[in-house]
Design a protein around this motif. Structure first.
Motif, PDB file in Angstrom:
ATOM      1  N   GLY A 190       0.410  27.377   0.420  1.00  0.00           N
ATOM      2  CA  GLY A 190      -0.356  28.468   1.002  1.00  0.00           C
ATOM      3  C   GLY A 190      -0.114  28.575   2.495  1.00  0.00           C
ATOM      4  O   GLY A 190       0.106  29.662   3.031  1.00  0.00           O
ATOM      5  N   GLY A 191      -0.137  27.424   3.180  1.00  0.00           N
ATOM      6  CA  GLY A 191       0.093  27.417   4.623  1.00  0.00           C
ATOM      7  C   GLY A 191       1.457  27.976   4.973  1.00  0.00           C
ATOM      8  O   GLY A 191       1.601  28.781   5.901  1.00  0.00           O
ATOM      9  N   ILE A 192       2.466  27.580   4.197  1.00  0.00           N
ATOM     10  CA  ILE A 192       3.815  28.095   4.459  1.00  0.00           C
ATOM     11  C   ILE A 192       3.832  29.616   4.276  1.00  0.00           C
ATOM     12  O   ILE A 192       4.391  30.358   5.080  1.00  0.00           O
ATOM     13  N   GLY A 193       3.141  30.059   3.230  1.00  0.00           N
ATOM     14  CA  GLY A 193       3.054  31.494   2.991  1.00  0.00           C
ATOM     15  C   GLY A 193       2.421  32.224   4.161  1.00  0.00           C
ATOM     16  O   GLY A 193       2.923  33.250   4.612  1.00  0.00           O
ATOM     17  N   TYR A 194       1.303  31.661   4.657  1.00  0.00           N
ATOM     18  CA  TYR A 194       0.633  32.271   5.808  1.00  0.00           C
ATOM     19  C   TYR A 194       1.581  32.379   6.989  1.00  0.00           C
ATOM     20  O   TYR A 194       1.631  33.394   7.684  1.00  0.00           O
TER      21      TYR A 194
ATOM     22  N   ALA B  40      10.368  31.704  11.701  1.00  0.00           N
ATOM     23  CA  ALA B  40       9.384  31.525  10.632  1.00  0.00           C
ATOM     24  C   ALA B  40       9.690  30.272   9.828  1.00  0.00           C
ATOM     25  O   ALA B  40       8.796  29.470   9.538  1.00  0.00           O
ATOM     26  N   ILE B  41      10.965  30.077   9.508  1.00  0.00           N
ATOM     27  CA  ILE B  41      11.323  28.913   8.695  1.00  0.00           C
ATOM     28  C   ILE B  41      11.061  27.620   9.449  1.00  0.00           C
ATOM     29  O   ILE B  41      10.462  26.680   8.925  1.00  0.00           O
ATOM     30  N   LEU B  42      11.465  27.587  10.717  1.00  0.00           N
ATOM     31  CA  LEU B  42      11.279  26.345  11.464  1.00  0.00           C
ATOM     32  C   LEU B  42       9.802  26.081  11.743  1.00  0.00           C
ATOM     33  O   LEU B  42       9.370  24.935  11.823  1.00  0.00           O
ATOM     34  N   SER B  43       9.031  27.146  11.855  1.00  0.00           N
ATOM     35  CA  SER B  43       7.591  26.969  11.996  1.00  0.00           C
ATOM     36  C   SER B  43       7.023  26.304  10.747  1.00  0.00           C
ATOM     37  O   SER B  43       6.206  25.370  10.840  1.00  0.00           O
ATOM     38  N   SER B  44       7.455  26.741   9.579  1.00  0.00           N
ATOM     39  CA  SER B  44       6.974  26.098   8.347  1.00  0.00           C
ATOM     40  C   SER B  44       7.490  24.681   8.224  1.00  0.00           C
ATOM     41  O   SER B  44       6.792  23.812   7.699  1.00  0.00           O
ATOM     42  N   VAL B  45       8.696  24.455   8.718  1.00  0.00           N
ATOM     43  CA  VAL B  45       9.228  23.088   8.674  1.00  0.00           C
ATOM     44  C   VAL B  45       8.340  22.166   9.503  1.00  0.00           C
ATOM     45  O   VAL B  45       7.955  21.077   9.069  1.00  0.00           O
TER      46      VAL B  45
END
Lengths: 210, 201
Positions: A190-194, B40-45
């Motif tokens: 969910g966090g990744i989605g956000y 966005a990807i590195l933020s999720s990483v």
């Protein structure tokens, strides 16, 4: 080609998540319980590491510091319940900027001590003690003298307390386990989605500016 | 390395928040539209990395990965790390809303430093030299973050050398691990998509 690389990257860190499913939050937790006239606390990082010799502070409901101490080698800390009424706030300061707070409500403190203490310390009137005993031992119809009865009462109380402690230990452990907030995969995904969503919104507005 | 709520004094929190706000603004201005998916990807990483515990060493530590994020994003590392930390605070109670500014700065500023120090070097012709720099980048970013956390904690009355020593000893395994991870990332990107390393901040 570019799209494919991003897909690979996403796939890679999804794998990392799956590998690490039993993940714990990175923070400190306090678990407290009241037993007799003492408050026991167990302090641990959420991956299970004990908070060894961390600073514990106890505040009363006016916010005054009432007690300060260090946790032992097992991450435990216990103290006697103060005489004054009111909630207690427990603050744990572990190393490297970790901190946790926990409030023990006044009724929680009194419930466990109140009844027992009153019965023991303020000797009840003969009548009431007798009536308790008669009620308890009613079937045998025994007449017990008040002196013996108060002693018996003490013993019975001790016995009950011991048995209860023993019986409640696994329950306590279960409660403690459920209090450890484990992070669920739902929250992670969910966090990744956000995050993607937020950057999507930023991208949208940047695009409109052009 | 997240600093919890209620530890830092107001001046430190305000200073951290304003520094972060400025840097995030600058980062957003610098961020090219094309860069967006990468950010966005590195933020999720970053968001996920903090959940990966390194079970070596005396204390409870986790990956940070701010070195590689700085290397690949430049100033856009600030918005990326801010967003990730915000969600860690909301979902997992790592840090908290008031310490968000300080926490972002302690992790994103070393990322920027690493970007300026190593961005040229890792694009060089010599493979071995570039990978060595990548290791130093991963190692140094965590080291600098540790020093910054220790600096922030000094104002709460803790002794700088004492805290710094504690943090650095606890994070030594993480530093080495991140160095190695950065080497793999940079090595992979150099081979497969070298243009991803091309950034003018």
């Amino acid at each position: 080609m570019k799209g494919r690389l991003y897909l690979i990257l996403i796939f890679l860190f999804l794998i990392i998540i799956v590998i690490n499913i039993p993940i714990f939050a990175h923070k400190v937790n306090i678990f407290t319980y009241v037993e007799g006239n003492k408050v026991y606390t167990e302090n641990y990082f959420s991956d299970g590491t004990k908070c060894v010799s961390s600073k514990m502070e106890i505040f009363d409901n006016q916010g005054n510091k009432w007690l300060e101490g260090l946790t032992d080698q097992e991450g435990n800390f216990s103290f006697e319940i103060p005489q004054e009424e009111g909630d207690l706030k427990i603050v744990l300061t572990a190393s490297m900027g970790h901190r946790a707070e926990c409030i023990i409500r006044a009724d929680e403190l009194r419930n466990t001590t109140g009844l027992v203490q009153e019965n023991l310390k303020e000797p009840t009137s003969k009548e009431s003690t007798e009536s308790i005993l008669v009620y308890k031992m009613g079937e045998e119809n025994k007449v017990v003298s008040p002196e013996i009865s108060s002693q018996n009462l003490k013993e019975v109380q001790l016995l009950i307390e011991n048995i209860l402690d023993e019986k409640l230990t696994p329950v306590m452990r279960e409660i403690k386990k459920s209090q450890e907030d484990k992070i669920s995969p739902t929250e992670i995904i969910g966090g990744i989605g956000y995050i993607f969503g937020i950057f999507g919104i930023i991208a949208y507005f940047l695009n409109r500016k052009k | 390395m997240h600093i919890s709520e209620g530890i830092l004094s107001a001046p430190v929190l305000v200073a951290g928040a304003s520094l972060t706000a400025t840097a995030v603004g600058y980062g957003l201005k610098k961020m090219a539209y094309k860069q967006m998916p990468k950010v966005a990807i590195l933020s999720s990483v970053f968001f996920v990395a903090s959940l990966i515990h390194v079970p070596i060493g005396p204390s409870s530590v986790h990956l940070i990965l701010n070195g590689i994020i700085g290397l690949l994003l430049g100033w856009a590392a600030f918005p990326a790390i801010l967003v990730a930390l915000a969600f860690q605070a909301i979902l997992f109670q790592f840090g908290g809303p008031t310490t968000l500014g300080v926490n972002t700065f302690t992790m994103a500023f070393p990322a920027i430093i690493c970007f300026y120090l190593f961005n040229r070097g890792i694009k060089g012709k010599n493979n071995f030299f570039a990978l060595t720099l990548a290791f130093i980048c991963g190692f140094l970013s965590v080291l600098l973050s540790g020093i910054m956390v220790a600096t922030a904690l000094v104002f709460t009355g803790e002794l700088f050398m004492q805290v710094a020593k504690l943090i650095l000893i606890a994070h030594l395994p993480v530093m080495i691990l991140e160095g190695v991870l950065t080497v793999f990332c940079v090595g992979f990107l150099r081979k497969v998509r070298p243009e991803i390393l091309d950034l003018d901040a």
